[in-house]
Every structure is written in structure tokens, then in C-alpha cells.
Design an enzyme around this catalytic site. Structure first.
Site, PDB file in Angstrom:
ATOM      1  N   ASP A  71     -28.615  10.701 -20.324  1.00  0.00           N
ATOM      2  CA  ASP A  71     -29.066  10.100 -19.060  1.00  0.00           C
ATOM      3  C   ASP A  71     -29.414  11.143 -17.998  1.00  0.00           C
ATOM      4  OD1 ASP A  71     -26.424  10.840 -18.839  1.00  0.00           O
ATOM      5  OD2 ASP A  71     -25.755   9.004 -17.831  1.00  0.00           O
ATOM      6  N   SER A 118     -26.148   8.182 -23.894  1.00  0.00           N
ATOM      7  CA  SER A 118     -25.362   8.973 -22.943  1.00  0.00           C
ATOM      8  C   SER A 118     -23.946   9.244 -23.430  1.00  0.00           C
ATOM      9  CB  SER A 118     -25.337   8.281 -21.586  1.00  0.00           C
ATOM     10  OG  SER A 118     -26.655   8.078 -21.155  1.00  0.00           O
ATOM     11  N   ARG A 175     -29.680  -1.665 -22.536  1.00  0.00           N
ATOM     12  CA  ARG A 175     -30.965  -2.268 -22.215  1.00  0.00           C
ATOM     13  C   ARG A 175     -32.046  -1.838 -23.190  1.00  0.00           C
ATOM     14  NH1 ARG A 175     -32.821  -0.599 -16.684  1.00  0.00           N
ATOM     15  NH2 ARG A 175     -32.289   1.399 -17.632  1.00  0.00           N
TER      16      ARG A 175
END
Ligand code: ADP
Ligand code: MG
Length: 972
Positions: A715, A661, A600
């Protein structure tokens, strides 16, 4: 000659009656028609619907029923046969309850036969016209006098006989009322608060299954009866058990034994067992024994029952308040019969039910209509509040003969009933039984006739002195006048139209029923033992978890140490994030999120009023994930440019936070060297490179000059930062999703791998790899090893493989396969599908473990895996899921306990109050994971008050906040 030999000599029949009983005939084809009898409560047998879910303390009240009409009067018990039946307008489409009721009449033939019906199984209909003509005739010209009288008690034109009959003939409406009261009384008996005072006791029997035909082996039953002891020896072949081999013997009991000592009584019973076994010459292997003890007991387990009080003329000393199973076992042990093991205390009503289960068709209700009356049925265990167990079903012995002892029947009792009661040995007690049981029906008729004779309405001019003799009328004679079975079934059908029941007359004279109960008890015990053995390695003790906590602490120290870091399984990576948000952060930021479920791009506006975000999801095609590093980072820049264009941000230079991540060795806030790809990425030329530089290079290639990457985070850190914005105490981040990881704020002076001693730094623990050095080896089970072996990173991420979403379903699948193999599940038949890797998803655990979920839904999930699950199978699958998810939550708690305790010690505090920011679908969606985690953490770290805060979009918001905090620090 000792008492035992004397009683053998006096044994019934030919002195010593050893009989091999022939199998009972299969139940007759049942008559099924529009008006079949009732059955299991809809509320107990149908799926619970969300929102209308009965729970402890707040159960759905049995609803009153609005049936109108008239019915054949005959016997007033009839309408009360049906309990728990609930009209279910909110559940259209639910199948009618379908079940069998075993019916037995003991000492008299109160339930003599099930009359065969004509094809349609229809009964005389009772329409309004007939109803208003009480003395008319029906279509066949049959007198309706005794069939149609109803609730109009005061019709002036009625004769005294009609009036008497009417008072004995409650209307359908009245029977509905009585039915509802019975439901209330049963509810009272089941409820924790009211159980002790309830008239209908609803005693739990701890029998949680009906025979399934797999019961196998030798067993014994000993039955304590009024004047004798009966011993039974049964061999079951596991072949459906329709014809078990059965030998029994009856020992008469000396009359003075009833009032003697308890010890003498139990010694006598043990001697009967001894003598019997000697005579039939059984082998010396372990022999399970069921004990039929027909007195009121407080039962707390299959083989654990305290006598509440004697009755039926028994008054042996030193037994009340004691565990009678133990007393019998002790007496048997005295005779050195150590191979005989008393496994269960049984109730004869349950025996009736079990005797009628055959060929895989469970019978789930028993109705005893004999001298007295009683019933039992399989109830949902969670309704039986006096028992801890809330899974599955349990047979409940209603003891409904006492219904009405609290006045619940006062408006149904007639003057004849009152007379019968007053002349009985226990006035005021067992009022329902006195309206229904064979001991009393003749008496009711006698009193009715007596009163009619006194009114000169009957026997005018004749002598009625014979009616003055108690028991002048036999119930048998009464019953010859009517068709009891048909009426029972038809009225039950009228009162519970949603239920379809099959009445199966039970002819259990040889004790097959109690033998089957013992067999089921034995099967349950054996199965339980095997299940426990299989699951034991997955159940971690408090000591195990303390050890995991200590090991985690040890690995943390090693990971932090400059020299020990290289071979620590917990990497303890510095993140260069040195502050959590303080709420003064402002501005607009870009954020990238790569490495979660989606890629994203976001714009995050941090304002006084709060945080606003806009984002776009972009696809990373597999070809790009696994192509060259250049292509991957070019693709990322293209997505950013597309997003900026769409958001009209092309002209601005916004600070960018990058949530990446994957495991990285971080060298600065904006410098992270990729250690290895995971999660399906394998782009070439990236490992060993600084990913921020790779991103900047790509921007250069694409001439996107206005890109200002200020921070790269993982993350876990993003989650901590996102939650930290809302709660300044949030100094830990936790992920439990596809994988698991944690980060926390460590004192900088403890971080041996980074220069500087001032303040704190967030450490990305990479705790998923905990145990990769072998320190957790004794916690891994064979199931965990099987799962690990088949992964792409065998031997790696061992802690993660016990905890996270990617693996829990797979662990469950391996356990289920082992259970099938041991014939504990699905009758030993595996499905091809269950042998497919990853077919059992972790989200199934969440569904299966949902509280109050009807087991039909579990069966649905299993059906999709081509598994035909019985009720017990579904229960067992649920238990496996619970065991695996509980272990995951507890291990996670042990890890966190090490973290919070270290933080508390770092800060020299007696008490630490701290918040954990959490993300991950498993944590968020599983019905019990978070609760189990928190409870175990409180236990393992009692000096830390830990709050859990779920992050919303931690990776997006978090990356922006890391950038914001960095900007706050660098701005003047
Ligand atoms: P990620 O960790 O990749 O960022 P998530 O936090 O969404 O993604 O976790 C996804 C994982 O969560 C899946 O791999 C799956 O195993 C698990 N999962 C998905 N749905 C559920 C659910 N309803 N209950 C428990 N676990 C679930
Ligand atoms: Mg995630």
C-alpha cells in the site's frame, strides 16, 4: 530597639496579636429566583460552537443587549456587575451559567447583608403602567418616587428633586448600554493589540484553578498593606479545608519606609517573616510563601511580577521595573531563611474569590465593593491574549475602577459626579470607582443636596452650611436607606437573564482567602512538577530526534547492504517498481486491495482527462482469513469474477495490479513471497509462497483463464504511485494509519540485494520494525513497554508502536492510569473501564485535541469511560493526548528526514524538492499530526523542500498505476 521590634510593640490590639481564627460560617443558603444576579459570561462558560468560534484576533464581539424595562435606581453600579453575558439564541438548550460571586465590602459596609427573600425570591415588578407614573405608589403602597424614576429626563411636570433623582437613575436601557461598553472595555483589556492602552486592564493573575479541598500542608502569606505588614501561617489538612488553622500577626511599618529605598522595604518585610516564624516556632521544612502586593504589576507567571508603578503613597527607590518576587526572595535569603520560598504574587481580589470557594463549590467571580471597587473572575485562558497559555481558565483581575477613564461613561456621569471627581485627589481617573466606591457615595449625595438647596428645592429656609464640608455624608448613612444587596442581585438578574448567580458575602478578615490562593498556587506547582516528571520521557528533544534520524539512516544502509540486510531492523525490501507515472499511461486495469481495512476489487480507467474508478467492497469472513490459503485465494477469485460480471468485463483481459499490504520478499514486479501474515490473517500454506502464484493457481481452479496479474505492490508503493500520477515529484510514499510504513525511490546501484546498477527502484522500507534490534530502547518509556507487552507481536514493530493509530490511544490510557495512581487525575479514582485494553481509541485523541473544543466535550468522552472529569482533569487529559501525538509526529519526521536527506545526497544536490504521497486515517484526521510532522521535518532536514500530497484511494488507484507503468514499459 530596632525598627522591627518597635513595630511589634506597636502592633495592633494587644500589642502582639496572635489569633487562631475560627472558620468563617458557611455561606448562607442562596436566594435563587427569577431575577437572580448574573455571572460568568455565556461566551466564556458555554461550549463553543463550530463556526461561531472565537479565536485570537477574531473574537465574537460582545453583542449589545435588547432588554427593555425599568429598574430600581439606587446605585448605578448595579447594572454593570454583569459582564460577558451574551444572549445565546443560537444555543438553545444550553444551561444557564450558574456560579457564585463572592462579594466583599472592605473598609465600609457597602455590602452589608444579603436580605433573606420570601420563598419565590421575587422582586417588585415594574410594569409599564407603573413606569409611566413616576410619582405613584406600588402595590404595597410604598412610595415609588425613588424607585421608578427613569430615563425621561425632561418631564415638564417633574419637580427639581425628581429631576435630580432621575439623572442619578439610569434606565434599564441605559444600563444595558453601559453593560455593553463594559464588555467592550474588558475585551479591549484582554486583546493583545489593545491591552496596553485599555482603561480596564484585565490583568492576568496566573491563578488557573479554584480550591478543590485537596490543598494540604503548611504555608505562609505576607501581605504588604498601607501602614503595616501582615504575616499569616496556615496549615491545611486536605479535608475540604473549611476550617484551616490560621495564625497571623501584624507589624506596623515606620512611616518613612514608604519613601525610602526598595532594599529597606524588602528587608523589613523579610524581617517580619523571620520574626513571625521565630515566634510561632515552625519546623524547618520547605515553606511556600504567597506575597500580597497590591500595586499595579506586569505579571508573567505565578511567581514573576514586575512593578509597573508605585501608588497609594509608596515611592521606594529601585523597585519599579524589577521583579518584586525576586526582591522579596533575595531579602529572605539574606536572613538565611532558605526554606521559605516565595511561590506566588497575589492580588487581594483573587483572595476574596478563593475565600468563598468551599466544599467543592467553586466561586468564580469576586466583587469588591469597599472604599473602591474591583472585580476578578475565571476567564477562558485563550481569551487572555497577553498570556501564551490558551488552555483552561485563568483568573483575571479586571481593575475595573478605571472604567470610563477613556470617556466611556461620559453620558452617564451627572454634574454631581463631576464635582466629586474634581474635588478628588486624582481628577479624571477611576471614574467608575467614583460612581460606585464607598469613598464617594456620600459625596455624591452631598453634592446633589447642595445643588438642590441652591435651587431652593430642599431645606428651604434652613441653614445648609454643613453640606459645604467635604465628607459631611458618610456612605454608611446612605446605605442605611437602601437594600443594596437585593438591588444588586435583582438588577443583575434583569440585565443578564441567562445567568444565575449566587451572591456570597465574604467576611475575610483573617486572610483565609489569600492563604487559599497560596495553597492553590502551591497545589498547582506541585501537580505541575509531578506531571512534568511523568511526561518528561515522552517529550523528545531536538537532540533525541537527530539521533533517531541518524539511527534510521544507519539502519537504512544496513538494510540495503547485501550482507548486512539479514540483521537490519529496517528490511528495505526491493519492489521492482522502477518508475513513477509520467502521465502518458493509458488504458483500463483491474486492481485488488487486500490488507487494508477492507478487501476491494476495482476497475481503473486511465485516460488523458484523468482517472475514473469503480469499485466494490467484499467481506473476507474471519473463517476464510484464518482457514486455508486455497480457500482464501478461491474466495478472492470469486469476488473478482462477481465484480467483472457486474461491471460487464467478463469478456476482457485486463492487466491486474494487486495491492497486498503484508510484508513480502519481492523477487520481481509480479513475484512476492509472503514473509508473515499480520492484521488478523493466518491462512495456512501461504507464508513462504509467492502470492501472485497462489492467485494464479486459484484462477486456474476456478477456470478463470482471462486473468493477467502484472504487478503486486504494497500500500505504501500504491500511495506513492497514485500521488505520482498527479505530481511527478512524488517519489516517497508514507502510511500513518493502523500501522506505519514508508517507501522511496533509491538509486539501483545502492540496492545491494538486487542485481543491476541503472536507474532507480522503489524500496519498501518496512520501517515499522525500526528499533526491533534494540537501537531505540532508550526512547521507549515504561508506557510503551506496557503497550508492547500486551500485543500479539511483543518486541516487534517497535517504531510503529510509537507512531500509529493502533497504539496511540493505548499509550494515552496507560499514562492516564499512572496519573490516577499518583492522584493527579480524577481525584485518584480510576474507573473499571479505563483498565480495559484498547478502550481509549486513537480517534479520541483527534477529538480531544481539536482546537477550540469545549472541555465539556472532553468531559463527555471521559464520561463514556465512566470517568467524572473536572475542568482541570480534562485539561490534563488533553495535554497527555497532545504529548503522545506530538511525539508520534516528530518520530515520523525523524524517519522521513533520514529518507529525504539520503535522497538528496544520492543525487548530489544542495537542495532537494520532493513530494511525499501520504495515506492513513491518523495522518488525515488528526488535527495537528500533519502540521507537527511537517514542522519537525523542516527543522531536521532544512535543505529539503518537502511537499505532502494526500492520496485519495492510494491502494486501489496505485495498484492500477503500477500495472499501467509496467505496461507502458513493456509496450513498444
Ligand atoms: P489502514 O491503515 O488499516 O488501511 P486507516 O488508514 O483507515 O486504515 O487507519 C485506521 C486507523 O486509524 C485505526 O486503527 C484508528 O486507530 C485510526 N483512526 C481512526 N479514526 C481516527 C481519527 N479520527 N483520528 C485519528 N486516528 C484515527
Ligand atoms: Mg490503508
Amino acid at each position: 530597639m530596632g525598627p522591627i521590634l518597635a513595630s511589634i510593640a506597636r502592633a495592633t490590639g494587644s500589642g502582639v496579636s496572635n489569633g487562631s481564627a475560627s472558620p468563617p460560617p458557611p455561606p448562607p443558603q442562596h436566594t435563587q429566583g427569577a431575577t437572580n444576579g448574573c455571572l460568568l459570561p455565556a461566551a466564556m462558560s458555554s461550549p463553543r460552537r463550530p463556526g461561531s468560534q472565537p479565536s485570537r484576533g477574531g473574537r465574537t464581539p460582545w453583542s449589545p443587549c435588547g432588554e427593555r424595562g425599568r429598574l430600581p435606581p439606587v446605585n448605578r453600579c448595579v447594572g454593570m456587575v454583569m459582564w460577558g453575558q451574551q444572549p445565546s439564541p443560537e444555543a438553545p438548550g444550553l444551561e444557564d451559567s450558574l456560579c457564585a460571586i463572592a462579594v466583599v465590602g472592605r473598609s465600609c459596609a457597602l455590602y452589608p447583608r444579603l436580605p433573606a427573600r420570601d420563598g419565590g425570591g421575587t422582586l417588585p415588578s415594574h410594569d409599564a403602567a407603573q413606569a409611566s407614573a413616576p410619582c405613584g405608589r406600588d402595590a404595597e403602597g410604598r412610595a415609588l418616587g425613588s424607585f421608578q424614576l427613569g430615563h425621561q429626563d425632561n418631564i415638564p411636570s417633574c419637580t427639581p428633586v425628581q429631576r435630580a433623582l432621575m439623572s442619578l437613575t439610569p434606565s434599564l436601557e441605559k444600563l444595558q448600554v453601559v453593560k455593553c461598553r463594559m464588555l467592550e472595555a474588558m475585551d479591549k483589556g484582554l486583546s493583545q493589540e489593545t491591552h496596553a492602552q485599555a482603561a480596564v486592564r484585565m490583568l492576568p493573575t496566573f491563578i488557573c484553578s479554584t480550591p478543590d479541598g485537596t490543598e494540604k500542608g503548611d504555608l505562609m502569606v505576607v501581605e504588604l498593606c498601607q501602614s503595616h505588614v501582615r504575616t499569616l501561617f496556615v496549615t491545611l489538612l486536605g479535608d475540604g479545608n473549611q476550617s484551616p488553622q490560621l495564625t497571623y500577626k501584624i507589624f506596623e511599618m515606620p512611616a518613612d519606609m514608604l519613601q525610602g529605598t526598595g532594599e529597606a522595604l524588602f528587608d523589613f518585610i523579610a524581617q517580619c517573616v523571620h520574626k513571625f516564624l521565630e515566634e510561632i516556632g515552625t519546623p524547618q521544612h520547605r515553606l511556600p510563601l504567597g506575597f500580597v502586593f497590591p500595586f499595579s504589576c506586569r505579571q508573567t507567571g505565578l511567581g514573576k511580577a514586575e512593578l509597573i508603578s508605585w501608588s497609594k503613597g509608596f515611592q521606594c527607590s529601585d523597585v519599579e521595573g524589577k521583579d518584586v518576587v525576586q526582591l522579596l526572595q533575595a531579602a529572605i535569603n539574606k536572613l538565611e531563611l532558605y526554606h521559605v520560598q516565595v511561590i506566588a504574587l497575589l492580588n487581594d481580589t483573587v483572595g476574596t474569590m478563593m475565600a468563598s470557594s468551599w466544599g467543592g463549590k467553586p466561586c468564580e467571580i469576586a466583587l469588591v465593593m469597599g472604599t473602591g471597587t474591583n472585580s476578578c473572575f475565571m476567564a477562558e485562558a485563550e481569551l487572555v491574549e497577553v498570556v501564551e497559555e490558551s488552555n483552561g481558565r485563568m483568573c483575571v483581575n479586571s481593575e475595573w475602577g478605571c472604567f470610563g477613564d477613556d470617556g466611556a461613561l461620559s453620558d452617564v456621569l451627572t454634574p454631581y459626579d463631576h464635582r466629586v471627581d474634581q474635588e478628588s485627589s486624582n481628577p479624571g481617573e477611576r471614574r467608575f470607582e467614583k460612581m460606585v466606591g464607598g469613598l464617594y457615595l456620600g459625596e455624591i449625595v452631598r453634592h446633589a443636596m447642595l445643588m438642590l438647596a441652591a435651587e431652593q428645592a430642599l431645606f428651604i429656609g434652613a441653614s445648609t452650611s454643613v453640606l459645604g464640608n467635604k465628607d459631611a455624608f458618610k456612605t454608611q448613612q446612605v446605605l442605611e436607606i437602601m437594600e443594596f444587596g437585593e438591588i444588586l442581585q435583582s438588577v443583575a438578574g434583569l440585565l443578564a437573564p441567562e445567568c444565575t448567580a449566587t451572591l456570597v458575602p465574604s467576611a475575610d478578615t483573617n486572610g483565609r482567602g489569600v492563604a487559599m490562593v497560596t495553597a492553590v498556587a502551591q497545589r498547582l506547582l506541585t501537580q505541575r512538577h509531578e506531571v512534568e516528571q511523568l511526561l518528561a520521557p515522552l517529550r523528545l528533544s531536538r537532540v533525541d530526534l537527530e539521533r533517531v534520524q541518524a539511527l534510521m539512516r544507519q539502519e537504512m544502509e544496513r538494510g540495503l547492504g547485501r550482507d548486512s540486510n539479514v540483521d537490519a531492523s529496517v528490511r528495505m525490501l526491493p519492489t521492482y517498481v522502477c518508475n513513477t507515472p509520467d502521465g502518458t499511461e493509458r488504458g483500463d486495469f483491474l486492481a485488488l486491495d487486500l490488507g487494508g481495512t477492507n478487501f476491494r476489487v476495482l476497475v481503473v480507467r486511465v485516460m488523458q482527462e484523468g482517472i475514473h474508478m469503480a469499485s466494490e467492497i467484499y467481506i473476507v469472513p474471519t473463517s476464510v482469513m484464518q482457514g486455508t490459503g486455497e480457500a482464501l485465494f478461491d474466495h478472492i477469485i470469486e469476488c473478482i469474477m462477481d465484480f467483472q460480471t457486474k461491471q460487464n468485463l467478463m469478456e476482457q483481459v485486463l492487466p491486474l495490479g494487486f495491492t497486498f499490504s503484508f510484508p513480502c520478499q519481492q523477487l520481481g514486479l509480479d513475484k512476492a513471497v509472503l514473509l508473515t501474515w499480520t492484521k488478523g490473517f493466518s491462512a495456512s500454506g501461504c507464508v513462504g509462497q509467492d502470492v501472485v502464484q497462489l492467485l494464479r493457481d486459484a484462477a486456474q481452479r476456478k477456470q478463470h483463464v482471462a486473468l493477467k496479474v502484472v504487478a503486486v505492490v504494497n500500500d505504501t508503493v500504491g500511495t506513492m504511485m497514485a500521488c505520482g500520477y498527479d505530481d511527478p515529484k512524488c517519489e516517497i510514499g508514507l502510511i500513518v494509519g493502523t500501522g506505519t510504513n514508508a517507501c522511496y525511490m533509491e538509486e539501483r546501484k545502492n540496492v545491494g540485494t538486487v542485481e543491476g546498477d541503472e536507474g532507480r527502484m522503489c524500496i519498501n522500507m518496512e520501517w515499522g520494525a525500526f528499533g526491533d534490534n534494540g537501537c531505540l530502547d532508550d526512547i521507549f518509556t515504561t508506557f510503551d513497554r506496557m503497550v508492547d507487552e500486551k500485543t500479539i507481536n511483543a518486541g516487534k514493530q517497535r517504531f510503529e508502536k510509537l507512531i500509529s493509530g493502533m497504539y496511540l490511544g493505548e499509550i494515552v490510557r496507560h499514562i492516564l492510569l499512572a496519573m490516577v495512581d499518583k492522584q493527579l487525575l480524577f481525584r485518584g479514582k480510576p474507573s473499571l473501564k479505563l483498565q480495559t485494553r484498547d478502550i481509549f481509541q486513537t480517534k479520541f485523541l483527534s477529538t480531544i485535541e481539536t482546537d477550540g473544543l469545549a472541555l465539556q466535550q472532553v468531559q463527555g468522552i471521559l464520561r463514556d469511560l465512566e470517568l467524572d472529569a473536572s475542568f482541570e482533569d480534562s485539561m490534563l487529559v488533553r495535554e497527555v493526548c497532545q504529548t503522545v501525538s506530538l511525539r508520534a509526529a516528530q518520530l515520523c519526521a525523524a524517519g522521513l528526514a533520514a529518507v529525504v536527506e539520503k535522497m538528496r545526497e544520492n543525487r548530489g544536490l544542495a537542495q532537494l524538492a520532493i513530494t511525499v504521497g501520504v495515506d492513513g486515517t491518523l495522518y488525515k484526521m488528526h488535527p495537528h499530526f500533519s502540521q507537527n510532522l511537517q514542522q519537525m521535518l523542516r527543522d531536521l532536514a532544512p535543505n529539503c523542500a518537502v511537499t505532502f500530497l494526500q492520496s485519495e484511494d492510494g491502494s486501489g488507484k496505485g495498484a492500477a498505476l503500477v500495472a499501467a507503468v509496467a505496461c507502458r514499459e513493456t509496450s513498444p
